[in-house]
Design an enzyme around this catalytic site. Structure first.
Site: not given
Ligand SMILES: Cc1cc2nc3c(=O)[nH]c(=O)nc-3n(C[C@H](O)[C@H](O)[C@H](O)COP(=O)(O)O)c2cc1C
Length: 215
Positions: A10, A192-194
């Site tokens: 997600k 982007n998992r940031l």
């Protein structure tokens, strides 16, 4: 057929957590987030939180309880003082509570010290509960092994009869804990998992230090 769990993916895109837009007091930020979650769609029990304690066996244990109040001092939940968590807290009051609000893509992790609330506060909350919940607290020796569900229901029936026309007194073993925070981390999912992670740590002068953590 079970879905390959590796395919659950997600992108978190709902919000951001930037230093210049947030209070430098984490309790204020918690209040803002909590009210935003309450007002949002798709969350049943925004006050459900995971409480982790270090048990007498040396292992951490987590379970869900309901947050019943929060203010500048901390976070209050109610439980049985002789339950597994009650015994763990008596031996080591350092605990962790956390919230996961998936619909807002948010997590809050609070480390703090738990202490019993004043008896009159527990009395007041106990009195506000429906009679069925009051009797449930009386009947359940929480976390102890019982022989069967029937035994529990039989004891409840007896108590219902006994307290048919009487107020149910708060048992001494049931009451609230106030968790006084020493650190509070706010996590906001980002693309982007940031993700944004802002950690507040209580300083010796009672001020809060704010730092950004790598996701
Ligand atoms: C949604 C939800 C809310 C709960 N709320 C409470 C609560 O407020 N207080 C409580 O003692 N247990 C609550 N429980 C039950 C606890 O998760 C746990 O089973 C119980 O407190 C015994 O934990 P222990 O044996 O680790 O002490 C709740 C469970 C769920 C799933």
């Amino acid at each position: 057929m079970q879905k390959d769990l590796g395919n659950y993916r997600k992108s978190y895109e709902k919000s951001a957590l930037m230093e210049d837009c947030i209070s430098d007091n984490p309790m204020q930020l918690f209040k803002t987030w909590f009210h935003e979650v309450e007002a949002s769609e798709g969350v049943d029990e925004p006050n459900a939180m995971t409480v982790s304690t270090i048990g007498l066996d040396g292992f951490p244990k987590s379970r869900v309880v309901l947050l019943k109040r929060f203010n500048h001092e901390g976070f209050i939940f109610y439980t049985n003082y002789t339950s597994e968590k009650g015994k763990a807290i008596a031996a080591n009051p350092n605990i962790c509570i956390s919230f996961f609000w998936p619909n807002m893509e948010r997590q809050v992790i609070i480390k703090g010290r738990a202490e019993k609330v004043a008896e009159n506060l527990s009395d007041g909350y106990f009195e506000s509960r429906p009679k069925g919940s009051q009797l449930g607290a009386l009947v359940s020796n929480q976390s102890s092994v019982i022989s069967s569900r029937d035994q529990l229901e039989e004891e409840l029936r007896k108590l219902e009869e006994e307290y048919k026309n009487k107020e149910v007194p708060r048992p001494d073993h049931w009451g609230g804990y106030l968790v006084k925070p020493i650190s509070i981390e706010f996590w906001q999912g980002r693309p982007n998992r940031l993700h944004d992670r802002i950690l507040f740590t209580l300083q010796e002068d009672w001020d809060w230090k704010m730092e950004r953590l790598a996701p």
